[in-house]
Design a protein around this motif. Structure first.
Motif, mmCIF file in Angstrom:
data_model
loop_
_atom_site.group_PDB
_atom_site.id
_atom_site.type_symbol
_atom_site.label_atom_id
_atom_site.label_comp_id
_atom_site.label_asym_id
_atom_site.label_seq_id
_atom_site.Cartn_x
_atom_site.Cartn_y
_atom_site.Cartn_z
ATOM 1 N N GLN A 50 0.841 -1.190 0.000
ATOM 2 C CA GLN A 50 0.000 0.000 0.000
ATOM 3 C C GLN A 50 0.878 1.243 0.000
ATOM 4 O OE1 GLN A 50 -2.660 -0.207 3.376
ATOM 5 N NE2 GLN A 50 -4.315 -0.770 2.015
ATOM 6 N N LYS A 109 0.743 5.315 0.620
ATOM 7 C CA LYS A 109 -0.109 6.313 1.261
ATOM 8 C C LYS A 109 0.501 7.692 1.085
ATOM 9 C CE LYS A 109 -1.888 3.205 4.763
ATOM 10 N NZ LYS A 109 -2.180 3.004 6.155
ATOM 11 N N TYR A 110 -0.371 8.684 0.898
ATOM 12 C CA TYR A 110 0.042 10.083 0.791
ATOM 13 C C TYR A 110 -0.776 10.877 1.786
ATOM 14 C CZ TYR A 110 2.415 8.960 -3.558
ATOM 15 O OH TYR A 110 3.264 8.439 -4.493
ATOM 16 N N SER A 111 -0.095 11.601 2.662
ATOM 17 C CA SER A 111 -0.784 12.473 3.610
ATOM 18 C C SER A 111 -0.885 13.864 3.010
ATOM 19 C CB SER A 111 -0.014 12.556 4.922
ATOM 20 O OG SER A 111 -0.004 11.290 5.546
ATOM 21 N N LEU A 141 0.954 9.797 -7.451
ATOM 22 C CA LEU A 141 -0.247 8.964 -7.372
ATOM 23 C C LEU A 141 -1.060 9.091 -8.659
ATOM 24 C CD1 LEU A 141 -1.928 7.048 -5.679
ATOM 25 C CD2 LEU A 141 -2.945 9.032 -4.553
ATOM 26 N N GLU A 161 -14.053 7.129 5.230
ATOM 27 C CA GLU A 161 -13.500 6.574 4.000
ATOM 28 C C GLU A 161 -14.284 7.025 2.765
ATOM 29 O OE1 GLU A 161 -11.991 2.250 2.317
ATOM 30 O OE2 GLU A 161 -12.974 2.378 4.259
#
Length: 67
Positions: free
Chosen positions: A4, A6-8, A31, A52
């Motif tokens: 996975q 993930k980008y904050s 992304l 979500e």
């Protein structure tokens, strides 16, 4: 096993004078490149629950073959 990524990011607010504030979320370039997202492409958000969201690309192009 699938990894996975993930980008904050932070939600940004734009407050034009005399108008209701608007919230914006940017899409990180790495992304976007990974899924072939193009500038101007229309997307939809699908609410799964309060924590979500699901991004839907109704007109997503077919994946390109890697060679």
């Amino acid at each position: 096993m699938e990894r996975q990524v993930k980008y904050s990011l932070k939600v940004q607010a734009i407050r034009p004078k005399g108008q209701t504030p608007k919230l914006y979320v940017y899409f990180p370039i790495p992304l976007a490149a990974a899924i072939g997202l193009e500038p101007g492409e229309e997307v939809e958000w699908e609410l799964l629950d309060r924590g979500e969201l699901h991004l839907v690309r109704p007109n997503a192009p077919a994946p390109r073959a890697r060679g």
